[in-house]
Design a protein around this motif. Structure first.
Motif, PDB file in Angstrom:
ATOM      1  N   ALA A  42       0.339  -3.817  24.037  1.00  0.00           N
ATOM      2  CA  ALA A  42      -1.022  -4.959  23.778  1.00  0.00           C
ATOM      3  C   ALA A  42      -1.778  -4.020  22.751  1.00  0.00           C
ATOM      4  CB  ALA A  42      -1.596  -4.868  25.240  1.00  0.00           C
ATOM      5  N   THR A  43      -1.628  -3.049  22.489  1.00  0.00           N
ATOM      6  CA  THR A  43      -2.398  -2.313  21.017  1.00  0.00           C
ATOM      7  C   THR A  43      -1.746  -2.523  19.991  1.00  0.00           C
ATOM      8  OG1 THR A  43      -3.447  -1.094  22.819  1.00  0.00           O
ATOM      9  CG2 THR A  43      -3.725  -0.265  20.368  1.00  0.00           C
ATOM     10  N   PRO A  44      -2.206  -3.273  18.998  1.00  0.00           N
ATOM     11  CA  PRO A  44      -1.559  -3.348  17.588  1.00  0.00           C
ATOM     12  C   PRO A  44      -1.508  -2.061  16.834  1.00  0.00           C
ATOM     13  CG  PRO A  44      -3.571  -4.324  17.401  1.00  0.00           C
ATOM     14  CD  PRO A  44      -3.370  -4.002  18.806  1.00  0.00           C
ATOM     15  N   PRO A  45      -0.557  -1.631  15.873  1.00  0.00           N
ATOM     16  CA  PRO A  45      -0.685  -0.574  15.108  1.00  0.00           C
ATOM     17  C   PRO A  45      -1.427  -0.653  14.084  1.00  0.00           C
ATOM     18  CG  PRO A  45       1.288  -1.754  14.569  1.00  0.00           C
ATOM     19  CD  PRO A  45       0.857  -2.530  15.649  1.00  0.00           C
ATOM     20  N   ARG A  46      -2.167   0.605  13.677  1.00  0.00           N
ATOM     21  CA  ARG A  46      -2.893   0.415  12.213  1.00  0.00           C
ATOM     22  C   ARG A  46      -2.380   0.697  10.955  1.00  0.00           C
ATOM     23  NH1 ARG A  46      -3.850   5.843  10.868  1.00  0.00           N
ATOM     24  NH2 ARG A  46      -3.404   7.309  12.309  1.00  0.00           N
ATOM     25  N   ASP A  47      -1.182   1.209  11.084  1.00  0.00           N
ATOM     26  CA  ASP A  47      -0.339   1.353   9.710  1.00  0.00           C
ATOM     27  C   ASP A  47       1.183   1.829  10.073  1.00  0.00           C
ATOM     28  OD1 ASP A  47      -0.447   3.975  10.470  1.00  0.00           O
ATOM     29  OD2 ASP A  47      -1.344   4.591   8.525  1.00  0.00           O
ATOM     30  N   PHE A  48       2.018   1.958   8.927  1.00  0.00           N
ATOM     31  CA  PHE A  48       3.411   2.467   9.363  1.00  0.00           C
ATOM     32  C   PHE A  48       3.572   3.525   8.307  1.00  0.00           C
ATOM     33  CE2 PHE A  48       4.512  -0.544   6.104  1.00  0.00           C
ATOM     34  CZ  PHE A  48       5.747   0.084   5.526  1.00  0.00           C
ATOM     35  N   VAL A  49       4.783   4.428   8.538  1.00  0.00           N
ATOM     36  CA  VAL A  49       4.900   5.592   7.669  1.00  0.00           C
ATOM     37  C   VAL A  49       6.376   5.398   7.408  1.00  0.00           C
ATOM     38  CG1 VAL A  49       4.832   7.973   7.016  1.00  0.00           C
ATOM     39  CG2 VAL A  49       3.174   6.910   8.107  1.00  0.00           C
ATOM     40  N   ALA A  50       6.984   5.537   6.407  1.00  0.00           N
ATOM     41  CA  ALA A  50       8.273   5.589   6.065  1.00  0.00           C
ATOM     42  C   ALA A  50       8.658   7.001   5.127  1.00  0.00           C
ATOM     43  CB  ALA A  50       9.061   4.480   5.379  1.00  0.00           C
ATOM     44  N   ARG A  51       9.842   7.733   5.572  1.00  0.00           N
ATOM     45  CA  ARG A  51      10.228   8.968   4.831  1.00  0.00           C
ATOM     46  C   ARG A  51      11.031   8.403   3.820  1.00  0.00           C
ATOM     47  NH1 ARG A  51       8.326  13.676   3.959  1.00  0.00           N
ATOM     48  NH2 ARG A  51      10.016  15.323   3.578  1.00  0.00           N
ATOM     49  N   VAL A  52      10.950   8.560   2.554  1.00  0.00           N
ATOM     50  CA  VAL A  52      11.532   7.743   1.370  1.00  0.00           C
ATOM     51  C   VAL A  52      11.766   8.465   0.237  1.00  0.00           C
ATOM     52  CG1 VAL A  52      10.900   5.591   1.892  1.00  0.00           C
ATOM     53  CG2 VAL A  52       9.411   6.720   0.354  1.00  0.00           C
ATOM     54  N   ALA A  53      12.806   8.574  -0.352  1.00  0.00           N
ATOM     55  CA  ALA A  53      12.897   9.089  -1.634  1.00  0.00           C
ATOM     56  C   ALA A  53      13.717   8.179  -2.723  1.00  0.00           C
ATOM     57  CB  ALA A  53      14.129  10.124  -1.334  1.00  0.00           C
ATOM     58  N   SER A  54      13.578   8.619  -4.055  1.00  0.00           N
ATOM     59  CA  SER A  54      14.073   7.562  -5.193  1.00  0.00           C
ATOM     60  C   SER A  54      14.168   8.432  -6.389  1.00  0.00           C
ATOM     61  CB  SER A  54      12.814   6.662  -5.523  1.00  0.00           C
ATOM     62  OG  SER A  54      13.178   5.811  -6.311  1.00  0.00           O
ATOM     63  N   GLY A  55      15.486   8.135  -6.881  1.00  0.00           N
ATOM     64  CA  GLY A  55      15.828   8.824  -8.146  1.00  0.00           C
ATOM     65  C   GLY A  55      16.119   7.411  -9.232  1.00  0.00           C
ATOM     66  N   ALA A  56      15.128   6.385  -9.135  1.00  0.00           N
ATOM     67  CA  ALA A  56      15.189   5.276  -9.820  1.00  0.00           C
ATOM     68  C   ALA A  56      14.527   5.544 -11.057  1.00  0.00           C
ATOM     69  CB  ALA A  56      14.561   4.249  -9.338  1.00  0.00           C
ATOM     70  N   PRO A  57      15.322   4.875 -12.122  1.00  0.00           N
ATOM     71  CA  PRO A  57      14.697   5.278 -13.654  1.00  0.00           C
ATOM     72  C   PRO A  57      13.258   4.913 -13.705  1.00  0.00           C
ATOM     73  CG  PRO A  57      16.820   3.841 -13.588  1.00  0.00           C
ATOM     74  CD  PRO A  57      16.549   3.943 -12.399  1.00  0.00           C
ATOM     75  N   ALA A  58      12.979   5.514 -14.655  1.00  0.00           N
ATOM     76  CA  ALA A  58      11.262   5.177 -14.814  1.00  0.00           C
ATOM     77  C   ALA A  58      10.602   3.537 -14.724  1.00  0.00           C
ATOM     78  CB  ALA A  58      10.760   5.839 -16.198  1.00  0.00           C
ATOM     79  N   ALA A  59      11.434   2.777 -15.381  1.00  0.00           N
ATOM     80  CA  ALA A  59      11.083   1.403 -15.258  1.00  0.00           C
ATOM     81  C   ALA A  59      11.300   0.641 -13.936  1.00  0.00           C
ATOM     82  CB  ALA A  59      11.702   0.549 -16.354  1.00  0.00           C
ATOM     83  N   VAL A  60      11.851   1.459 -13.024  1.00  0.00           N
ATOM     84  CA  VAL A  60      12.375   0.618 -11.723  1.00  0.00           C
ATOM     85  C   VAL A  60      11.504   0.982 -10.627  1.00  0.00           C
ATOM     86  CG1 VAL A  60      14.206   0.312 -10.019  1.00  0.00           C
ATOM     87  CG2 VAL A  60      14.781   0.403 -12.784  1.00  0.00           C
ATOM     88  N   SER A  61      10.910   0.130  -9.962  1.00  0.00           N
ATOM     89  CA  SER A  61      10.293   0.362  -8.640  1.00  0.00           C
ATOM     90  C   SER A  61      10.332  -0.945  -7.754  1.00  0.00           C
ATOM     91  CB  SER A  61       8.737   0.656  -8.951  1.00  0.00           C
ATOM     92  OG  SER A  61       8.164  -0.462  -9.612  1.00  0.00           O
TER      93      SER A  61
END
Length: 473
Positions: free
Chosen positions: A387-406
């Protein structure tokens, strides 16, 4: 049953290099067989000592009924949506969910029956498992097994028949353009009513590559004792991750006839076909296409081909041995307690379904999902926010994408195409295993929902890996 690669301009090119047999040779190597009534085993065989049963279907439903929807997806038409035409193989039939083409017979068998109408159009059936997570436990062995009688037809009357029991890497589902890199393990194939079973691995790139596409790495042999078309035989492939290099082994009635080792395939290709979430199984009878045409040396089926001869499947089973047992729970099994707590740590690889996602070992322990790009998603069922909504979410992420990629990591509720409930942007973090926890705001949501992680980018390249996520309130 190789799908054509995305770059293939003509599905008929698949398997075009198969050994050609002129019609006279086909007729000389086959024997006309009378139709015989075959019976099924009473049950799936219990696993031998040291093995455990991971999943099975014994096809014990009522006569005329379709196979279990909890176990099987019925493919229809002439292609996957957006996939290669004619299922990527040049086969000519249309798959249906009609019980004339696909049904249980009430005696413990599934029947897949090709039919031809008055205008010469062929129909048949193809099914694939709901589960896509069949792979060995870490350091263990997986076995995919089926007891099957091929369509009981030989000679000219069998031209174009193409029964198969096989598997595809899970990232193929929903993508349809990543074959053969995701892997295809053909446990049993047969064409044109020959007394032969083909066992084949497809992998790497096409044409050519480590698996010699579009042929694959395969071998053939006659069925032991009685002909493949005359009786049930047990077809089995074992994926052995307990040895180094790993092995794939093919058996018919317990007799080994083909082996492919990890060293034959090499890196990165073995990793591409083994590091994702697993495989799903398929059963079908195709008509015509590159494989039967190539073996026959002419276009099949012909006017002499006789319709109505079914492939009979007594059972399909998946077994595991060693390691930690089956590493991934069935996506059809509800989570403990019936719900997922969104305020606990949700492991990203514990999805119920996915599109375009692969799984790999994580530097922080366990596994992470990876190779995530625009349009990919994962699904998590029965997430109960209460019954109580969340205020935010958190994800554990990593990226080796090239500089122009997001791109964006997004949370969506009840549909992968609904408006995002929350999101955050991510770019290069210093490497594909350089992990950081990133928060994102969410709009209020309460009650029980299906939750999707979706990945959106203006570029086509991979941009993020995800280890876990959670909600906070």
């Amino acid at each position: 049953m190789s799908p054509a690669p995305a770059a293939s301009a003509a599905p008929s090119g698949v398997r075009r290099a198969r050994r050609l047999l002129p019609l006279a040779a086909v007729l000389a190597t086959t024997t006309a067989l009378a139709t015989v009534a075959m019976t099924a085993h009473a049950a799936v065989p219990p696993p031998p000592s040291g093995w455990s049963l991971v999943w099975s279907d014994d096809f014990t439903g009522a006569s005329g009924s379709l196979p279990s929807a909890a176990n099987w997806i019925i493919d229809t038409g002439t292609s996957y949506p957006g996939g290669p035409a004619n299922w990527g193989t040049g086969e000519i039939q249309t798959y249906t969910a009609n019980t004339a083409n696909l049904s249980q017979d009430g005696a413990g068998n599934l029947r897949i029956t090709p039919l031809r109408d008055g205008a010469g159009r062929w129909t048949s059936a193809r099914i694939e498992t709901v589960r896509t997570d069949f792979k060995p436990p870490a350091g263990g062995v997986l076995a995919m097994e089926g007891r099957i009688q091929m369509p009981n037809v030989t000679g000219a009357a069998a031209a174009g028949y193409w029964p198969a029991f096989w598997s595809l890497g899970s990232p193929y589902r929903g993508n349809y353009q990543n074959w053969p890199g995701i892997g295809e393990i053909d446990v049993m194939e047969n064409v044109n009513g020959l007394n032969q079973v083909w066992g084949t691995l497809h992998c790497g790139v096409a044409p050519g590559g480590p698996c010699n596409e579009f042929n694959g790495l395969g071998n053939i042999r006659a069925c032991p004792g009685s002909a493949c078309q005359a009786a049930f035989h047990t077809y089995r492939t074992e994926w052995d991750a307990s040895v180094s290099p790993q092995q794939l082994r093919w058996y018919v009635d317990g007799q080994l006839f083909h082996t492919v080792s990890q060293s034959q395939v090499g890196d990165p290709y073995w990793g591409q076909m083994t590091s994702h979430g697993g495989y799903f199984l398929l059963l079908n009878v195709a008509m015509g296409g590159s494989f039967p045409n190539g073996v026959a040396g002419f276009t099949t089926p012909t006017a002499s081909t006789v319709p109505g001869r079914p492939m009979l499947v007594d059972y399909v089973a998946v077994y595991a041995r060693g390691g930690g047992g089956n590493p991934t729970p069935s996506p059809t099994t509800p989570p403990p307690g019936g719900t997922v707590d969104p305020y606990s740590t949700i492991q990203a690889e514990a999805y119920a379904a996915q599109n375009g996602v692969q799984v790999e070992a994580c530097a922080e322990g366990g596994q992470n999902i990876g190779w995530l790009a625009n349009g990919d998603w994962t699904r998590y069922d029965n997430v109960d926010f209460g019954a109580t909504p969340p205020r935010d979410f958190v994800a554990r992420v990593a990226s080796g994408a090239p500089a122009a990629v997001s791109g964006l990591v997004e949370v969506r509720v009840d549909s992968p195409t609904s408006a995002p409930t929350g999101s955050f942007a991510i770019a290069n973090t210093g490497g594909w295993q350089s992990w950081r926890s990133v928060p994102g705001n969410v709009t209020p949501v309460t009650g029980r929902h299906t939750v999707y992680l979706t990945f959106t980018s203006g570029q086509g390249a991979d941009f993020v890996n995800v280890n876990w996520f959670t909600f906070r309130h």
